[in-house]
Design a protein around this motif. Structure first.
Motif, short mmCIF file in Angstrom:
data_model
loop_
_atom_site.label_atom_id
_atom_site.label_comp_id
_atom_site.label_asym_id
_atom_site.label_seq_id
_atom_site.Cartn_x
_atom_site.Cartn_y
_atom_site.Cartn_z
N ALA A 126 24.70 14.44 37.83
CA ALA A 126 23.52 14.10 38.62
C ALA A 126 22.42 15.15 38.58
N ILE A 127 22.65 16.26 37.90
CA ILE A 127 21.64 17.33 37.86
C ILE A 127 20.93 17.31 36.51
N ARG A 128 19.62 17.29 36.57
CA ARG A 128 18.79 17.42 35.38
C ARG A 128 17.98 18.69 35.49
N PHE A 129 17.26 19.04 34.43
CA PHE A 129 16.52 20.29 34.40
C PHE A 129 15.04 20.04 34.28
N ASP A 130 14.27 20.71 35.10
CA ASP A 130 12.81 20.63 35.05
C ASP A 130 12.32 21.69 34.07
N GLN A 131 11.98 21.25 32.87
CA GLN A 131 11.56 22.18 31.82
C GLN A 131 10.31 22.97 32.19
N ARG A 132 9.39 22.32 32.88
CA ARG A 132 8.13 22.98 33.22
C ARG A 132 8.34 24.11 34.23
N GLU A 133 9.18 23.86 35.24
CA GLU A 133 9.40 24.87 36.28
C GLU A 133 10.60 25.77 35.99
N GLY A 134 11.45 25.37 35.05
CA GLY A 134 12.60 26.18 34.69
C GLY A 134 13.70 26.22 35.73
N ILE A 135 13.83 25.12 36.50
CA ILE A 135 14.86 25.04 37.54
C ILE A 135 15.52 23.67 37.51
N PRO A 136 16.73 23.57 38.08
CA PRO A 136 17.37 22.25 38.13
C PRO A 136 16.71 21.35 39.16
#
Length: 119
Positions: free
Chosen positions: A82-92
């Protein structure tokens, strides 16, 4: 998905949503909601070496953005994916158990309930 992205992240992209709705199996398939199950002993928090994810009382995790180094170990550790990664902010992208998805579900099929998942 849009309710989560808009309410929690102030964004109008479903990519920013902690809940993902997908189909499972062609024309006769069903829809599936990929969402945090609120583990009592969350493996994602246990996998976090910096303490950026911490277990919350009652289940789920809290994210301390300033501690996150973007290692993505929490993504691999999540039992339900259920966890994805926010590439722009560098956080899950972590579910905060706010219920925005349930309140805004146009079909009324989502609900919040107490879970004993991963106790």
């Amino acid at each position: 998905m849009l309710a989560c992205a808009r309410t929690v992240h102030g964004d109008y992209s479903p990519v920013k949503s902690a809940i993902q709705i997908r189909s499972s199996g062609g024309l006769q398939g069903k829809f599936v909601a990929d969402i945090c199950r609120g583990c009592i002993h969350p493996p994602c928090a246990q996998a976090c070496a910096t303490g950026a994810l911490t277990a919350r009382k009652g289940g789920g995790v809290g994210l301390h953005r300033e501690k996150c180094i973007g290692c993505k170990k929490c993504i691999d550790a999540c039992l339900v994916g259920a966890i994805r990664f926010d590439q722009r902010e560098g956080i899950p992208i972590i579910c905060i158990q706010c219920g925005a998805c349930t309140k805004n579900c146009p079909h009324g099929v989502l609900r919040m309930e107490v879970s004993s998942y991963a106790e």
